[in-house]
Design a protein around this motif. Structure first.
Motif, PDB file in Angstrom:
ATOM      1  N   ILE A 189      -0.097  20.273   1.988  1.00 36.83           N
ATOM      2  CA  ILE A 189       1.448  20.112   1.737  1.00 36.83           C
ATOM      3  C   ILE A 189       1.685  18.567   1.869  1.00 36.83           C
ATOM      4  N   ASP A 190       0.761  17.626   1.988  1.00 35.20           N
ATOM      5  CA  ASP A 190       1.110  16.374   1.719  1.00 35.20           C
ATOM      6  C   ASP A 190       1.697  15.718   0.511  1.00 35.20           C
ATOM      7  N   ILE A 191       1.280  16.164  -0.572  1.00 38.05           N
ATOM      8  CA  ILE A 191       2.010  15.832  -1.687  1.00 38.05           C
ATOM      9  C   ILE A 191       3.508  16.224  -1.853  1.00 38.05           C
ATOM     10  N   ILE A 192       3.790  17.094  -1.276  1.00 36.01           N
ATOM     11  CA  ILE A 192       5.182  17.813  -1.055  1.00 36.01           C
ATOM     12  C   ILE A 192       6.069  17.047  -0.169  1.00 36.01           C
ATOM     13  N   ILE A 193       5.520  17.101   1.235  1.00 34.63           N
ATOM     14  CA  ILE A 193       6.305  16.759   2.152  1.00 34.63           C
ATOM     15  C   ILE A 193       6.400  15.219   2.362  1.00 34.63           C
ATOM     16  N   THR A 194       5.222  14.343   2.078  1.00 40.73           N
ATOM     17  CA  THR A 194       5.212  12.969   2.322  1.00 40.73           C
ATOM     18  C   THR A 194       6.329  12.344   1.646  1.00 40.73           C
ATOM     19  N   PRO A 195       6.050  12.331   0.259  1.00 39.52           N
ATOM     20  CA  PRO A 195       6.917  11.586  -0.536  1.00 39.52           C
ATOM     21  C   PRO A 195       8.615  11.802  -0.078  1.00 39.52           C
ATOM     22  N   SER A 204       6.310   1.871   3.400  1.00 38.62           N
ATOM     23  CA  SER A 204       4.800   1.749   3.458  1.00 38.62           C
ATOM     24  C   SER A 204       4.314   2.015   5.013  1.00 38.62           C
ATOM     25  N   VAL A 205       4.911   1.904   5.939  1.00 41.98           N
ATOM     26  CA  VAL A 205       4.683   2.151   7.437  1.00 41.98           C
ATOM     27  C   VAL A 205       4.805   3.542   7.529  1.00 41.98           C
ATOM     28  N   VAL A 206       6.023   4.283   7.051  1.00 43.34           N
ATOM     29  CA  VAL A 206       6.418   5.672   7.385  1.00 43.34           C
ATOM     30  C   VAL A 206       5.376   6.423   6.498  1.00 43.34           C
ATOM     31  N   GLU A 207       5.208   5.999   5.094  1.00 41.04           N
ATOM     32  CA  GLU A 207       4.403   6.699   4.408  1.00 41.04           C
ATOM     33  C   GLU A 207       2.906   6.917   4.820  1.00 41.04           C
ATOM     34  N   LYS A 208       2.292   5.862   5.192  1.00 39.93           N
ATOM     35  CA  LYS A 208       0.951   5.964   5.629  1.00 39.93           C
ATOM     36  C   LYS A 208       0.757   6.875   6.997  1.00 39.93           C
ATOM     37  N   LYS A 209       1.693   6.778   7.914  1.00 38.33           N
ATOM     38  CA  LYS A 209       1.885   7.527   9.181  1.00 38.33           C
ATOM     39  C   LYS A 209       2.014   8.986   8.695  1.00 38.33           C
ATOM     40  N   LEU A 210       2.662   9.548   7.719  1.00 36.42           N
ATOM     41  CA  LEU A 210       2.953  10.917   7.350  1.00 36.42           C
ATOM     42  C   LEU A 210       1.737  11.065   6.754  1.00 36.42           C
ATOM     43  N   HIS A 211       1.013  10.557   5.943  1.00 35.48           N
ATOM     44  CA  HIS A 211      -0.409  10.754   5.237  1.00 35.48           C
ATOM     45  C   HIS A 211      -1.266  11.106   6.306  1.00 35.48           C
ATOM     46  N   GLN A 212      -1.124  10.585   7.526  1.00 34.70           N
ATOM     47  CA  GLN A 212      -1.995  10.964   8.734  1.00 34.70           C
ATOM     48  C   GLN A 212      -1.622  12.233   9.535  1.00 34.70           C
ATOM     49  N   LEU A 239      11.173   9.109   1.554  1.00 37.42           N
ATOM     50  CA  LEU A 239      12.566   8.885   0.586  1.00 37.42           C
ATOM     51  C   LEU A 239      13.554   8.982   1.564  1.00 37.42           C
ATOM     52  N   LEU A 240      14.010  10.109   2.067  1.00 43.13           N
ATOM     53  CA  LEU A 240      14.872  10.596   2.715  1.00 43.13           C
ATOM     54  C   LEU A 240      15.033   9.669   4.016  1.00 43.13           C
ATOM     55  N   LEU A 241      14.216   9.317   4.892  1.00 44.10           N
ATOM     56  CA  LEU A 241      14.379   8.588   5.890  1.00 44.10           C
ATOM     57  C   LEU A 241      14.560   7.075   5.734  1.00 44.10           C
ATOM     58  N   ILE A 242      13.895   6.419   4.787  1.00 45.34           N
ATOM     59  CA  ILE A 242      14.073   5.147   4.330  1.00 45.34           C
ATOM     60  C   ILE A 242      15.377   5.047   3.344  1.00 45.34           C
ATOM     61  N   GLY A 243      15.779   6.140   2.649  1.00 42.83           N
ATOM     62  CA  GLY A 243      17.127   6.036   1.731  1.00 42.83           C
ATOM     63  C   GLY A 243      18.250   5.932   2.806  1.00 42.83           C
ATOM     64  N   LEU A 244      18.183   6.891   3.818  1.00 43.60           N
ATOM     65  CA  LEU A 244      19.318   7.099   4.909  1.00 43.60           C
ATOM     66  C   LEU A 244      19.402   5.517   5.724  1.00 43.60           C
ATOM     67  N   GLY A 256       0.764  -1.318   0.110  1.00 43.72           N
ATOM     68  CA  GLY A 256      -0.136  -0.091   0.045  1.00 43.72           C
ATOM     69  C   GLY A 256       0.739   1.012   0.065  1.00 43.72           C
ATOM     70  N   ALA A 257       2.042   1.214  -0.396  1.00 45.22           N
ATOM     71  CA  ALA A 257       2.878   2.345  -0.344  1.00 45.22           C
ATOM     72  C   ALA A 257       2.942   2.927  -1.896  1.00 45.22           C
ATOM     73  N   THR A 258       3.285   4.129  -2.552  1.00 44.26           N
ATOM     74  CA  THR A 258       3.245   4.551  -3.665  1.00 44.26           C
ATOM     75  C   THR A 258       4.343   3.859  -4.284  1.00 44.26           C
ATOM     76  N   PRO A 259       3.891   3.246  -5.626  1.00 47.36           N
ATOM     77  CA  PRO A 259       4.769   2.263  -6.467  1.00 47.36           C
ATOM     78  C   PRO A 259       6.122   2.991  -6.722  1.00 47.36           C
ATOM     79  N   THR A 260       5.779   4.461  -7.254  1.00 52.82           N
ATOM     80  CA  THR A 260       7.221   5.069  -7.664  1.00 52.82           C
ATOM     81  C   THR A 260       8.309   5.253  -6.689  1.00 52.82           C
ATOM     82  N   LEU A 261       7.687   5.461  -5.237  1.00 48.33           N
ATOM     83  CA  LEU A 261       8.429   5.518  -4.243  1.00 48.33           C
ATOM     84  C   LEU A 261       9.245   4.094  -4.043  1.00 48.33           C
ATOM     85  N   GLY A 262       8.542   3.168  -4.076  1.00 50.54           N
ATOM     86  CA  GLY A 262       9.095   1.802  -3.943  1.00 50.54           C
ATOM     87  C   GLY A 262      10.035   1.670  -4.791  1.00 50.54           C
TER      88      GLY A 262
END
Length: 651
Positions: free
Chosen positions: A260-266, A246-254, A270-275, A195-201
């Motif tokens: 600003i969700d469409i800007i901040i959440t992706p 998927s866990v982080v993205e769903k929490k951020l959407h909440q 990506l920054l948190l998971i990439g690091l 249930g995460a965004t496919p392109t972010l995956g």
């Protein structure tokens, strides 16, 4: 409960509270309800109809609709025909009655507690990630196998000339389009599953490739200061990272405001998971790999059959974790010192174990047509040394066969180790293509004997110990049905005790909404159960879950699926489309057929549905909510077909 339902009593009371026999002009049933044409609506006792045991709801509109649910509705229809002597608009309900009775029997058998098994859930998710990639695996794998044979024949001087080298180069370029970027494809599919965004995956998967890193100035492992290597952590690392995404993205959407969700959440996701990937997951994999170097060297020093078994059995788990790359320097050192590496032929046995396991699965589960077809497509690739299709789409999702396949690899490795002095003059793919690279005049015979031992070992271990219980139950049911001459009726085993949840996919491209948004009052009030509504923009409708088709309605506007976990899922195409008598629907499945999630069910001419003045909204509903502890719609809005959009937790 199904056994308490009295169709005769329901039919008699429907007539009584609908104003009597004379007030019912005609009746017919659809997938979920009895539809009655009424002479005088003032004679209807609506409250009394709602109180009839077994009636789920009543809609008193142009038609009087009495909702009783899938399976039961056929029995009520038959009882109304017997009570009134009047035939419904349908030709015959005998087949549907048999299907309904069988479904009721199965439901009774599947009652009871079910064990929670997170491990089974993980394996099911892995299957959902990799099964869509099978066509690409098979096509690229066959090309890779041909390229490997040509390259190895060039290395062994059997083939010469620039022309052959160019052919191998072109084939490898095509093959690399799949295998070089496998982490990206894995990330995209894993995001769809969770249930995460496919392109972010996809971006998350690409991180482990370390694209753009200067080899002269690599990123350092925070734990020991060593350089990180591309693909460290492997496919399993990607899957874990995307699950975290998927866990982080769903929490951020909440938490993030919609503006600003469409800007901040992706960005934050990506920054948190990439690091986390670069500085935690990949270094941890490196730490494990460094520890393995010492262990491998020790095993090699022991030598013989023991070394062969251990290395042959453990190689596939190492590949999945991306740890096999630590062996490359060992291969290179051995070739430079002795002219060949005895390690590579041993490790090649792991693929042989997978091939043997696949043959066993195909023989023991021969009635599982989908599994057999998948194995048939993957086997040639596996024989040519490309093991991903068999690993990720066949043995690993089933659990036990992966372990028994590894045992088969260990047996083949033990044979190679016991024979001794079997080495490869260069690093290349395993399987049959490795034969030209075996050093020595007749040593290739020993390699082939090891490969045969791996095939046989994987086959025997899987045949006797590696077949999952739920698959065996399905096979036994199919064999029993075959012996009894039953072909068209659905045969389902009792629900497997380890099934704890079902993931639901989008059945088409379109817009997902909660079922409460339906224009049909029965569905909107969840009378038939919880689920989702999809307004389709494509004409193909796919299975939301895996299971067996328990009912296909004669007018083709609805069908039912029973999963091995015991869920009864209704797929209802449009609203009031029963009136169209099947004209816009081209059914691709039949009653009793086993389907995978995402398999094509029906082709629909939605333009014809709209032209007839009917709504196109398609309903997916769980009709036995007593088997569910929680249903959650994880994705709404625009979706692509086969995206994972909901989850049901089972009792």
């Amino acid at each position: 409960m199904a056994e308490e339902f009295n169709a005769k009593e329901v039919a008699e009371k429907i007539y009584r509270y609908s104003g009597g026999l004379d007030n019912v002009e005609s009746f017919e049933n659809c997938m979920t309800r009895i539809r009655l044409e009424i002479v005088d609506h003032d004679k209807i006792e609506e409250n009394q109809l709602k109180e009839i045991p077994g009636v789920l709801g009543v809609v008193n509109d142009e038609q009087l609709q009495v909702v009783v649910g899938p399976g039961k509705v056929n029995k009520v229809e038959a009882a109304m025909e017997a009570y009134s002597g009047q035939q419904s608009g349908e030709k015959s309900s005998s087949n549907r009655e048999q299907a309904a009775e069988r479904a009721a029997e199965v439901k009774a058998e599947t009652k009871g507690k079910q064990k929670k098994s997170p491990f089974k859930s993980v394996l099911k998710d892995i299957a959902n990630i990799f099964v869509p990639m099978i066509p690409a695996f098979v096509g690229s794998g066959l090309i890779a196998g041909i390229a490997a044979i040509i390259s190895n024949l060039i290395t062994s001087k059997t083939l010469t000339g620039e022309g052959w080298a160019q052919v191998a180069l072109v084939l490898n370029i095509i093959k690399n389009g799949m295998f070089t970027y496998l982490p990206i494809y894995t990330g995209i599919n894993a995001a769809r599953v969770w249930g995460a965004t496919p392109t972010l995956g996809g971006v998350t998967g690409a991180v482990i490739l370390l694209t753009g890193m200067d080899p002269e100035a690599p990123i350092k492992n925070l734990f020991n200061g060593s350089a990180l290597a591309a693909n460290q952590g492997g496919i399993i690392g990607v899957i874990l990272a995307v699950w975290l995404l998927s866990v982080v993205e769903k929490k951020l959407h909440q938490w993030i405001p919609n503006s600003i969700d469409i800007i901040i959440t992706p960005m934050v996701s990506l920054l948190l998971i990439g690091l986390a990937e670069i500085f935690v997951l990949m270094p941890l994999a490196g730490f494990v790999s460094n520890g393995l170097v010492g262990g491998i060297n020790w095993v090699l020093n022991v030598g013989g059959a023991f070394s062969g078994f251990v290395l042959g059995a453990l190689f596939l788990p190492m590949v999945m974790l991306g740890l096999h790359q630590i062996l490359t320097p060992i291969h290179v050192q051995m070739i430079s010192q002795t002219g060949s590496t005895p390690l590579l032929p041993i490790l090649a046995m792991a693929g042989g174990g997978q091939v043997g396991a696949a043959f066993a699965l195909m023989l023991r589960l021969r009635h599982d047509r989908k599994l057999v077809d998948m194995i048939k497509g993957s086997l040639p690739v596996g024989i040519l040394g490309i093991g991903e299709p068999l690993i990720y789409a066949v043995t690993l999702p089933l659990g036990r066969p992966f372990i028994t396949a590894c045992i088969g690899g260990g047996i083949g490795g033990a044979v190679i180790g016991a024979i001794g002095h079997i080495g490869a003059i260069a690093i290349g793919p395993s399987g049959l293509p490795l034969i030209p690279l075996i050093a020595g005049h007749n040593n290739w015979i020993g390699y082939v004997l090891g490969l045969i031992a791996a095939y046989i070992g994987g086959f025997i271990a899987t045949y006797f110990f590696g077949i999952p219980k739920d698959k065996l139950a399905l096979e036994k049911a199919a064999i029993t049905a075959e012996k009894n001459g039953v072909v068209d009726e659905p045969v389902m085993p009792a629900a497997h005790e380890d099934v704890t949840e079902e993931n639901f996919q989008a059945v088409a491209d379109g817009k997902i909404q909660p079922i409460t948004a339906s224009s049909d009052e029965v569905f909107a009030k969840k009378t038939m159960g919880d689920g989702y509504l999809l307004t389709p923009t494509s004409n193909e409708i796919y299975a939301p879950v895996a299971g067996t088709i328990n009912t296909v309605f004669p007018t083709k506007h609805a069908l039912g699926i029973t999963t091995t976990g015991g869920l009864e899922v209704l797929v209802h195409l449009g609203i009031d489309t029963v009136d169209l008598q099947g004209a816009p629907f081209e059914m691709q499945v039949s009653t009793g057929q086993t389907v995978r999630a995402g398999e094509l069910l029906v082709k629909v001419d939605w333009d014809a549905v709209t032209a007839a003045g009917k709504a196109t909204e398609t309903i997916i509903a769980i009709t036995n909510m007593d088997a569910v502890t929680d249903f959650s719609l994880t994705k709404t809005g625009q979706v692509a077909a086969k995206d994972v959009v909901a989850q049901a937790d089972l009792k």
